[in-house]
Design an enzyme around this catalytic site. Structure first.
Site, PDB file in Angstrom:
ATOM      1  N   SER A 166       8.600  -6.050 -12.288  1.00 12.18           N
ATOM      2  CA  SER A 166       8.397  -5.932 -13.738  1.00 12.18           C
ATOM      3  C   SER A 166       7.265  -4.986 -14.126  1.00 12.18           C
ATOM      4  CB  SER A 166       8.148  -7.313 -14.351  1.00 12.18           C
ATOM      5  OG  SER A 166       6.955  -7.867 -13.851  1.00 12.18           O
ATOM      6  N   VAL A 205       7.854 -15.294  -4.688  1.00 13.67           N
ATOM      7  CA  VAL A 205       8.338 -14.869  -3.365  1.00 13.67           C
ATOM      8  C   VAL A 205       7.845 -15.781  -2.242  1.00 13.67           C
ATOM      9  CG1 VAL A 205       8.712 -12.421  -3.891  1.00 13.67           C
ATOM     10  CG2 VAL A 205       6.434 -13.182  -3.131  1.00 13.67           C
ATOM     11  N   TYR A 257      -5.627  -7.215   3.069  1.00 15.30           N
ATOM     12  CA  TYR A 257      -4.571  -6.298   2.614  1.00 15.30           C
ATOM     13  C   TYR A 257      -4.152  -5.335   3.733  1.00 15.30           C
ATOM     14  CZ  TYR A 257      -2.202  -3.304  -0.879  1.00 15.30           C
ATOM     15  OH  TYR A 257      -1.278  -2.591  -1.603  1.00 15.30           O
ATOM     16  N   LYS A 287      -0.346  -5.101   5.354  1.00 11.14           N
ATOM     17  CA  LYS A 287       0.398  -3.839   5.244  1.00 11.14           C
ATOM     18  C   LYS A 287       0.738  -3.258   6.621  1.00 11.14           C
ATOM     19  CE  LYS A 287       0.878  -3.625   0.786  1.00 11.14           C
ATOM     20  NZ  LYS A 287       2.201  -3.982   0.236  1.00 11.14           N
TER      21      LYS A 287
END
Length: 254
Positions: free
Chosen positions: A16, A65, A155, A159
């Protein structure tokens, strides 16, 4: 004129806003039916309205999720409405930046859950449909932070993990006509980078300028730059490209 993704159904997590919205728009513009999930109900409604006003076929569903049941239920609704699920983009993500000694258990766990568990939940749910139809495209959003970045132990870890996950899916699912690839963005102008600028107390314009000065092509990235690469991986003609990571960062990342 026929679009590249006419007749295809694309499912984008975190679709979104920011990069996710840019990816969703690229698919819609090229003829795909698009489905997005997000936890932000307000942003979902805004994006759904905007896309419908532009004549795009969109289904916007609120789902987390991290919750496997919510993801599976959303995917089932999409397949029931649109008839298939051809492209999955695992884009949903959050940041909880901090130096290691200041990072809390919660900072670590939330980032691990949204990125890794989220990608796992969506991919496991999607492959069920893709294996049955002997066709699918899974595209995961990694980051240049996978190579290490100060203040992003959490993070960077997720990743880098996403890249290993991507390659493993490519090995396991290839025989079913399903490819799995990853896009690793560099500095992209989004709500997330705005939040980073705010956190460190720098005006966003200055933050962008400073970031662009280190990029060989001399500019910062836009969500459309990432969407373009995602569309390449999602293309039917890219069936011999699998298990790959493309860094979209305006220069080489090593």
């Amino acid at each position: 004129m026929a679009g590249r993704f006419d007749g295809r159904v694309a499912f984008v997590t975190g679709g979104s806003r920011g990069i996710g919205k840019g990816i969703t728009q690229a698919f819609a513009e090229e003829g795909a039916k698009v489905a997005i999930i997000d936890i932000n109900e307000e942003a979902l409604k805004e994006t759904e309205k905007e896309f419908k006003n532009n004549g795009y076929d969109i289904l916007a569903l609120q789902a987390d999720v991290v919750n496997a049941e919510e993801v599976e239920s959303a995917m089932e609704e999409v397949v029931n409405k649109f008839g298939s699920l051809d492209i999955l983009v695992n884009n949903a993500g959050i940041i909880r930046d901090n130096l290691l000694f200041k990072m809390t258990d919660n900072d670590w766990q939330q980032v691990i859950d949204v990125h890794l568990k989220g990608s796992f939940n969506a991919s496991r749910a999607a492959q069920k449909y893709m294996v049955k139809q002997k066709y699918g495209r899974i595209i995961n959003i990694s980051s240049t932070s996978a190579l290490g970045n100060r203040g992003q132990a959490n993070y960077s870890t997720v990743k880098a993990g996403i890249q290993g996950f991507t390659k493993t899916l490519a090995i396991e699912l290839g025989k079913y006509g399903i490819t799995s690839n990853a896009v690793a963005p560099g500095f992209i102008e989004t709500e997330m980078t705005k939040a980073t600028a705010e956190r460190i107390g720098v005006p966003f314009e200055d933050f962008v300028k400073a970031g662009a000065s280190k990029i060989p092509v001399g500019r910062s990235g836009k969500p459309s730059d990432i969407a373009n690469t995602v569309a390449f991986f999602a293309d039917e003609k890219s069936s011999f490209v699998s298990g790959q990571v493309i860094y979209v960062a305006g220069g080489p990342k090593t």
